[in-house]
Design a protein around this motif. Structure first.
Motif, short mmCIF file in Angstrom:
data_model
loop_
_atom_site.label_atom_id
_atom_site.label_comp_id
_atom_site.label_asym_id
_atom_site.label_seq_id
_atom_site.Cartn_x
_atom_site.Cartn_y
_atom_site.Cartn_z
N THR A 1 -21.43 46.40 -44.80
CA THR A 1 -21.40 47.73 -45.32
C THR A 1 -21.20 47.86 -46.82
N ALA A 2 -21.82 48.52 -47.73
CA ALA A 2 -21.49 48.50 -49.05
C ALA A 2 -20.11 48.82 -49.52
N SER A 3 -19.35 49.74 -48.58
CA SER A 3 -18.02 50.06 -48.77
C SER A 3 -17.15 49.03 -48.21
N SER A 4 -17.46 48.04 -47.58
CA SER A 4 -16.41 46.84 -47.20
C SER A 4 -16.08 45.88 -48.23
N THR A 5 -14.98 45.58 -48.20
CA THR A 5 -14.18 44.48 -48.86
C THR A 5 -13.95 43.42 -48.34
N ASP A 6 -14.47 43.13 -46.94
CA ASP A 6 -14.31 41.87 -46.30
C ASP A 6 -15.25 40.75 -46.46
N THR A 7 -14.81 40.14 -47.56
CA THR A 7 -15.60 39.16 -48.17
C THR A 7 -15.75 37.95 -47.07
N ALA A 8 -14.36 37.57 -46.43
CA ALA A 8 -14.21 36.58 -45.55
C ALA A 8 -15.50 36.80 -44.52
N ALA A 9 -15.49 38.12 -43.85
CA ALA A 9 -16.54 38.18 -42.78
C ALA A 9 -17.84 38.14 -43.22
N ALA A 10 -18.11 38.43 -44.37
CA ALA A 10 -19.44 38.13 -45.07
C ALA A 10 -19.84 36.63 -44.99
N CYS A 11 -18.94 35.70 -45.47
CA CYS A 11 -19.06 34.44 -45.76
C CYS A 11 -18.96 33.80 -44.35
N GLU A 12 -18.27 34.33 -43.22
CA GLU A 12 -18.35 33.52 -41.84
C GLU A 12 -19.86 33.93 -41.37
N ARG A 13 -20.31 35.19 -41.59
CA ARG A 13 -21.66 35.45 -41.03
C ARG A 13 -22.74 34.33 -41.84
N ALA A 14 -22.52 34.33 -43.20
CA ALA A 14 -23.44 33.41 -43.98
C ALA A 14 -23.28 32.18 -43.60
N THR A 15 -22.32 31.69 -43.38
CA THR A 15 -22.13 30.00 -43.17
C THR A 15 -22.38 29.78 -41.68
N LYS A 16 -22.15 30.51 -40.61
CA LYS A 16 -22.58 30.44 -39.40
C LYS A 16 -23.97 30.18 -39.35
N ALA A 17 -24.82 31.37 -39.89
CA ALA A 17 -25.98 31.29 -40.05
C ALA A 17 -26.78 30.24 -40.55
N ALA A 18 -26.20 29.62 -41.68
CA ALA A 18 -26.76 28.47 -42.39
C ALA A 18 -26.57 27.26 -41.69
N GLU A 19 -25.45 27.12 -40.74
CA GLU A 19 -25.11 25.91 -39.95
C GLU A 19 -26.46 26.00 -38.72
N LEU A 20 -26.69 27.07 -38.36
CA LEU A 20 -27.68 27.19 -37.21
C LEU A 20 -29.11 26.89 -37.81
N ILE A 21 -29.30 27.37 -39.10
CA ILE A 21 -30.70 26.93 -39.74
C ILE A 21 -30.75 25.42 -40.31
N ALA A 22 -29.68 24.95 -40.67
CA ALA A 22 -29.60 23.86 -41.41
C ALA A 22 -30.54 22.57 -40.50
N PRO A 23 -30.32 22.49 -39.25
CA PRO A 23 -31.10 21.44 -38.59
C PRO A 23 -32.55 21.64 -38.28
N LYS A 24 -33.07 22.63 -38.60
CA LYS A 24 -34.57 22.96 -38.65
C LYS A 24 -35.17 22.84 -39.98
N LEU A 25 -34.38 22.47 -40.95
CA LEU A 25 -34.98 22.15 -42.21
C LEU A 25 -35.43 20.72 -42.39
#
Length: 182
Positions: free
Chosen positions: A157-181
């Motif tokens: 959410t725009a009011s969040s300051t939890d960058t670590a949680a956003a990066c955890e979501r982004a990196t976990k998704a990227a790790e799931l996607i990478a083998p399909k590239l």
């Protein structure tokens, strides 16, 4: 000079030369393949080699189980942005995730001050924490080739300051996607 650009005129010239020869030669002997077909297939192969992500369907990058493991709403929603196809998944009340093909990492306008190099599967990638000071965002740009990448952006959410949680979501998704590239 870009080698791919120097090959295009040669392929086109060779195709025209073969076609001109076929049109002016008497039709005797064994039939041979249509040279136009060969040129088209060579051109198609060159285009696929130039952009291996051209046929990518971003909403197919995560399975239903993977979507659930990220806490995202299934299925993703296909969107177009700047002529490029991307997919957006939402989390009720807590942002979401988007993914899509882009130009090469070196050509992306990434916040250099917030960037660091990481590995995602067999690929090199760039992690951008809180790009341009937006603490609710995190980006992972996976370098597939010099001219193509897959970009994953997680947002809270725009009011969040939890960058670590956003990066955890982004990196976990990227790790799931990478083998399909490719």
């Amino acid at each position: 000079m870009n080698r791919a650009l120097t090959r295009i005129p040669v392929v086109s010239f060779a195709g025209v030369a073969l076609l001109a020869t076929a049109c002016s030669s008497p039709q005797t002997g064994n039939p041979s393949p249509d040279p136009r077909t060969e040129t088209t297939s060579t051109t198609t192969s060159a285009a696929a080699a130039k952009d291996p992500l051209a046929a990518l369907k971003p909403c197919d990058l995560l399975t239903a189980a993977e979507i659930g493991s990220l806490g995202l709403t299934a299925p993703g929603s296909p969107e177009k942005l700047g002529g490029k196809e991307l997919c957006e998944w939402k989390i009720s009340g807590n942002g979401g995730l988007s993914a899509g093909a882009e130009k090469g990492v070196a050509d992306l306008n990434l916040d250099k001050a917030a960037s660091s190099s990481i590995d995602v599967g067999k690929y090199e990638a760039v992690l951008v924490k809180a790009p341009n000071g937006a603490a609710s965002l995190c980006t992972v740009a996976i370098e597939v080739t010099d001219s193509s990448s897959l970009v994953v952006i997680a947002n809270l959410t725009a009011s969040s300051t939890d960058t670590a949680a956003a990066c955890e979501r982004a990196t976990k998704a990227a790790e799931l996607i990478a083998p399909k590239l490719p």
